[in-house]
Design a protein around this motif. Structure first.
Motif, PDB file in Angstrom:
ATOM      1  N   LEU A 199       0.825  -1.209   0.000  1.00  0.00           N
ATOM      2  CA  LEU A 199       0.000   0.000   0.000  1.00  0.00           C
ATOM      3  C   LEU A 199       0.859   1.258   0.000  1.00  0.00           C
ATOM      4  CD1 LEU A 199      -2.742  -1.136   2.550  1.00  0.00           C
ATOM      5  CD2 LEU A 199      -3.053  -0.779   0.093  1.00  0.00           C
ATOM      6  N   ALA A 200       1.911   1.269   0.810  1.00  0.00           N
ATOM      7  CA  ALA A 200       2.782   2.450   0.872  1.00  0.00           C
ATOM      8  C   ALA A 200       3.483   2.669  -0.459  1.00  0.00           C
ATOM      9  CB  ALA A 200       3.801   2.295   1.991  1.00  0.00           C
ATOM     10  N   THR A 201       3.900   1.580  -1.119  1.00  0.00           N
ATOM     11  CA  THR A 201       4.550   1.726  -2.426  1.00  0.00           C
ATOM     12  C   THR A 201       3.566   2.208  -3.475  1.00  0.00           C
ATOM     13  OG1 THR A 201       6.119  -0.043  -1.897  1.00  0.00           O
ATOM     14  CG2 THR A 201       5.831   0.511  -4.221  1.00  0.00           C
ATOM     15  N   GLY A 202       2.364   1.631  -3.475  1.00  0.00           N
ATOM     16  CA  GLY A 202       1.356   2.031  -4.465  1.00  0.00           C
ATOM     17  C   GLY A 202       0.966   3.490  -4.353  1.00  0.00           C
ATOM     18  N   PHE A 203       0.707   3.929  -3.138  1.00  0.00           N
ATOM     19  CA  PHE A 203       0.373   5.341  -2.943  1.00  0.00           C
ATOM     20  C   PHE A 203       1.619   6.211  -3.043  1.00  0.00           C
ATOM     21  CE2 PHE A 203      -3.310   3.501  -0.499  1.00  0.00           C
ATOM     22  CZ  PHE A 203      -4.294   3.937  -1.379  1.00  0.00           C
ATOM     23  N   GLY A 204       2.783   5.628  -2.742  1.00  0.00           N
ATOM     24  CA  GLY A 204       4.026   6.385  -2.812  1.00  0.00           C
ATOM     25  C   GLY A 204       4.406   6.805  -4.210  1.00  0.00           C
ATOM     26  N   VAL A 205       3.854   6.120  -5.236  1.00  0.00           N
ATOM     27  CA  VAL A 205       4.135   6.526  -6.616  1.00  0.00           C
ATOM     28  C   VAL A 205       3.602   7.930  -6.862  1.00  0.00           C
ATOM     29  CG1 VAL A 205       3.635   6.080  -9.037  1.00  0.00           C
ATOM     30  CG2 VAL A 205       4.204   4.184  -7.521  1.00  0.00           C
ATOM     31  N   LYS A 206       2.327   8.161  -6.541  1.00  0.00           N
ATOM     32  CA  LYS A 206       1.769   9.501  -6.747  1.00  0.00           C
ATOM     33  C   LYS A 206       2.282  10.485  -5.701  1.00  0.00           C
ATOM     34  CE  LYS A 206      -2.323   8.416  -9.449  1.00  0.00           C
ATOM     35  NZ  LYS A 206      -3.787   8.201  -9.489  1.00  0.00           N
ATOM     36  N   ALA A 207       2.741   9.982  -4.556  1.00  0.00           N
ATOM     37  CA  ALA A 207       3.367  10.862  -3.573  1.00  0.00           C
ATOM     38  C   ALA A 207       4.803  11.196  -3.957  1.00  0.00           C
ATOM     39  CB  ALA A 207       3.344  10.211  -2.189  1.00  0.00           C
ATOM     40  N   ALA A 208       5.280  10.617  -5.070  1.00  0.00           N
ATOM     41  CA  ALA A 208       6.599  10.918  -5.644  1.00  0.00           C
ATOM     42  C   ALA A 208       7.734  10.597  -4.691  1.00  0.00           C
ATOM     43  CB  ALA A 208       6.675  12.376  -6.094  1.00  0.00           C
ATOM     44  N   LEU A 209       7.607   9.507  -3.937  1.00  0.00           N
ATOM     45  CA  LEU A 209       8.715   9.055  -3.106  1.00  0.00           C
ATOM     46  C   LEU A 209       9.786   8.426  -4.000  1.00  0.00           C
ATOM     47  CD1 LEU A 209       6.876   7.347  -0.096  1.00  0.00           C
ATOM     48  CD2 LEU A 209       8.116   9.502  -0.058  1.00  0.00           C
ATOM     49  N   MET A 210      11.041   8.699  -3.704  1.00  0.00           N
ATOM     50  CA  MET A 210      12.114   8.069  -4.460  1.00  0.00           C
ATOM     51  C   MET A 210      12.182   6.589  -4.101  1.00  0.00           C
ATOM     52  SD  MET A 210      15.133  10.916  -4.469  1.00  0.00           S
ATOM     53  CE  MET A 210      14.973  12.409  -5.479  1.00  0.00           C
ATOM     54  N   PRO A 211      12.401   5.710  -5.093  1.00  0.00           N
ATOM     55  CA  PRO A 211      12.838   5.978  -6.474  1.00  0.00           C
ATOM     56  C   PRO A 211      11.724   5.979  -7.509  1.00  0.00           C
ATOM     57  CG  PRO A 211      13.139   3.665  -5.988  1.00  0.00           C
ATOM     58  CD  PRO A 211      12.497   4.271  -4.765  1.00  0.00           C
ATOM     59  N   VAL A 212      10.462   6.157  -7.107  1.00  0.00           N
ATOM     60  CA  VAL A 212       9.354   6.103  -8.066  1.00  0.00           C
ATOM     61  C   VAL A 212       8.802   7.508  -8.302  1.00  0.00           C
ATOM     62  CG1 VAL A 212       8.724   3.714  -7.655  1.00  0.00           C
ATOM     63  CG2 VAL A 212       7.822   5.491  -6.138  1.00  0.00           C
ATOM     64  N   HIS A 213       9.691   8.471  -8.399  1.00  0.00           N
ATOM     65  CA  HIS A 213       9.306   9.879  -8.463  1.00  0.00           C
ATOM     66  C   HIS A 213       9.448  10.511  -9.837  1.00  0.00           C
ATOM     67  CE1 HIS A 213      13.634   9.995  -8.528  1.00  0.00           C
ATOM     68  NE2 HIS A 213      13.584  11.257  -8.901  1.00  0.00           N
ATOM     69  N   SER A 214      10.193   9.887 -10.748  1.00  0.00           N
ATOM     70  CA  SER A 214      10.668  10.612 -11.931  1.00  0.00           C
ATOM     71  C   SER A 214       9.560  10.987 -12.912  1.00  0.00           C
ATOM     72  CB  SER A 214      11.740   9.800 -12.664  1.00  0.00           C
ATOM     73  OG  SER A 214      11.213   8.584 -13.145  1.00  0.00           O
ATOM     74  N   TRP A 215       8.366  10.398 -12.759  1.00  0.00           N
ATOM     75  CA  TRP A 215       7.257  10.801 -13.634  1.00  0.00           C
ATOM     76  C   TRP A 215       6.860  12.251 -13.386  1.00  0.00           C
ATOM     77  CZ3 TRP A 215       2.833  12.759 -11.551  1.00  0.00           C
ATOM     78  CH2 TRP A 215       2.616  12.533 -10.187  1.00  0.00           C
TER      79      TRP A 215
END
Length: 609
Positions: free
Chosen positions: A222-238
């Motif tokens: 859940l934290a990773t899935g929501f973390g994408v739109k929260a732009a947490l590194m390393p899933v932030h570059s979008w």
């Protein structure tokens, strides 16, 4: 707490959704189309605001549409409800949609943008999805609106229809749909472990006794899935790549609705799915806070290297969102008052960051509309041309850096008190270092705008002293050369018959004879090229643009107007005023009241009692 059956939460979602259809039907009549936009935005905000007094009194407004997914003897119901945490996000999104609607009119018409009907319809659909995210009563309903938000915002990210925009759109879909898969997997695992996915203040009871390893896995998904739109590194570059979108999109959707849906989802997971007590027992809050701390520091360093203003603001967003996640993660890992301070600081940074970052993006858009300038290196002296805009930028930038009297100071002060009093010194240091980095990447923009003068060969490092702010009126901007005759009434360098100031004729001592004329001719050539390429200005937003001061330097504009359409300037001042209000009188601001209510409801058990 009393549940009040009502259609108001559903209506708050439906109004912008219906408005999207009306906007599409009015495409041939722009004034009517924009009228639908303003009417829907005002109605949505009024409806959401009408539920605030009841929620603060302990009520929850509920619309129950029945079983969504029947599961044997039970089911997951499709329920939308307005509770305190939902109203925090829903009120913010609806209020700033209203402000951004006016700004969008000035921006889109000012640039004579294409596909304006599609733009306004997609904007309305995006807000409908964001309000749905806010009012979802369980993880599955939240997942549905979370995915709809991705679909609705895709046309906005790719609005320019250039190769760069399409590439950014593909990346946006890949990242956010990937995050959605993780959210769905986490939702299924939570249901298996606890038999429920309904949000409950303090956490779902069954998760407290579930297998710890599976509980950590569900939290990580859940934290990773929501973390994408929260732009947490390393899933932030979008997020930096999505800055190719029109500035109002960058402002509201990428500083409020989209990215805030990510941190809002994390808040639901920490406070109302697992609950602070279970998060502390599983030890996952510290890990989440550590990722956030790394993100806020690394993104700030990257922001220092960005010359394009919107990309610098984008990396600033990546950093600032992590303040929220850090507060949630570390707050759920501690107990007592320290935890409450951290949680309040994290949640309060949601509206604080929204008002400040919206101001900054609005300013970037106004600069682009009026001067087609996008790079910070071209903005020396632009405070003469756009004084109100750059003053608002300075206010919001000060708040982002945590300077007192602006919203960012209050939320960051809560975070600092929480981490320091809870013994989490490493996170306190990370917050302080990040504040210094904030100053480092925002101050050059403000300094160049007001304290450097433009010159054909780069910046004139001599400060702008073109107004008699004190001292001798005879002080000249370029050191008092003989041809700098002063006005007897204002102390300004006298203009020649062609309207050129002495500082423009002799911009710097290091310009050799003949170079000024060459630069002047090149500037005219660039202006001619810019005129020929007007239809392709979107492709030039990040590379090869024709911005910067004109050949004769920036034209001085009055503080009382003249720097752009009031459809653009008024929203800038409104957003900046919101930043100041949250900084000056936070106790009277409804957002702080909602935050304190949420934290109190979520921290009444376990280590927080």
């Amino acid at each position: 707490m009393t549940d009040i059956p009502t259609l108001r939460p559903l209506a708050a979602v439906a109004i912008p959704a219906v408005a999207a259809v009306a906007i599409l039907a009015s495409g041939r009549r722009p004034n009517v189309r924009e009228g639908w936009t303003i009417l829907a935005a005002a109605s949505t905000f009024a409806l959401v605001a009408s539920m605030v007094p009841g929620v603060l009194a302990g009520d929850t407004y509920v619309t129950d549409l029945g079983a969504f997914v029947p599961l044997g003897t039970g089911s997951v119901d499709f329920v939308v409800q307005a509770d305190a945490l939902g109203l925090l996000f829903g009120l913010l999104a609806s209020l700033l949609w209203l402000v951004t609607s006016f700004y969008s009119i000035g921006y889109m018409r000012g640039l004579d943008e294409h596909a304006q009907t599609r733009y306004f319809a997609s904007f309305a659909a995006s807000v409908a999805s964001a309000v749905g995210v806010a009012f979802a009563s369980n993880l599955l309903v939240l997942f549905v609106f979370y995915e709809l938000l991705t679909v609705a915002t895709y046309p906005l990210v790719t609005h320019d229809e250039t190769a760069e925009a399409r590439a950014a759109g593909r990346k946006y879909l890949a990242y956010t749909f990937g995050g959605g898969v993780a959210v769905l997997a986490g939702t299924v695992l939570v249901y298996v472990l606890a038999g429920s996915v309904t949000f409950t203040p303090g956490g779902i009871e069954g998760l407290a006794t579930a297998d710890p390893m599976l509980g950590r896995a569900a939290f990580a998904l859940l934290a990773t899935g929501f973390g994408v739109k929260a732009a947490l590194m390393p899933v932030h570059s979008w997020l930096p790549d999505a800055m190719v979108a029109p500035t109002p999109v960058s402002g509201l959707l990428h500083a409020v609705a989209v990215v805030k849906s990510g941190v809002f989802g994390i808040a639901r997971v920490v406070l109302e799915v697992f609950g602070p007590d279970t998060v502390a027992n599983l030890g996952v809050g510290v890990v989440l806070a550590a990722v956030a701390a790394f993100t806020l520091l690394a993104a700030s360093v990257i922001a220092l290297r960005q010359d394009n203003l919107k990309r610098r603001l984008a990396y600033s967003t990546v950093s600032q969102l992590s303040y929220i996640v850090l507060g949630l993660g570390i707050g759920a890992s501690m107990g007592g008052d320290a935890a409450r301070y951290a949680l309040v600081g994290g949640l309060l940074h949601i509206p604080a960051h929204a008002f400040m970052k919206l101001t900054l993006f609005f300013c970037a858009g106004a600069i682009h509309v009026e001067t087609h300038t996008d790079d910070i290196s071209d903005m020396a002296g632009i405070g003469k041309r756009m004084p109100l805009t750059m003053a608002a930028f300075a206010v919001a930038a000060a708040g982002m850096a945590g300077i007192p009297l602006v919203a960012g100071f209050v939320s960051k002060f809560y975070l600092l008190i929480g981490t320091a009093s809870g013994g989490e010194v490493a996170f306190t240091v990370a917050l302080l270092v990040s504040g210094v980095l904030n100053i480092a990447y925002f101050w050059p923009v403000v300094y160049q705008a007001f304290f450097e003068s433009e010159s054909p060969d780069g910046h004139d490092r001599k400060p702008l002293i073109e107004n008699p702010l004190g001292g001798r009126a005879a002080v000249a901007a370029d050191g008092g050369k003989p041809n700098n005759q002063q006005s007897a009434t204002s102390g300004q360098p006298a203009a020649d018959p062609e309207g050129e100031y002495a500082v423009d004729r002799n911009p710097s001592d290091h310009i050799r004879p003949g170079e000024a004329e060459q630069e002047h001719e090149e500037s005219h050539s660039d202006a001619h090229d810019a005129h020929d390429d007007a239809d392709d200005h979107h492709a030039d937003d990040h590379h090869g643009h024709h911005g910067g001061p004109p050949a004769g330097g920036w034209e001085r504009r009055s503080w009382l107007g003249g720097e752009g359409s009031w459809f653009v300037v008024a929203p800038i001042l409104t957003a900046a005023t919101g930043s100041i209000v949250l900084g000056l009188i936070p106790g009277r601001a409804v957002f702080l009241q909602l935050v304190e209510y949420v934290v109190s409801a979520a921290t009444v058990v376990g280590v927080f009692a």
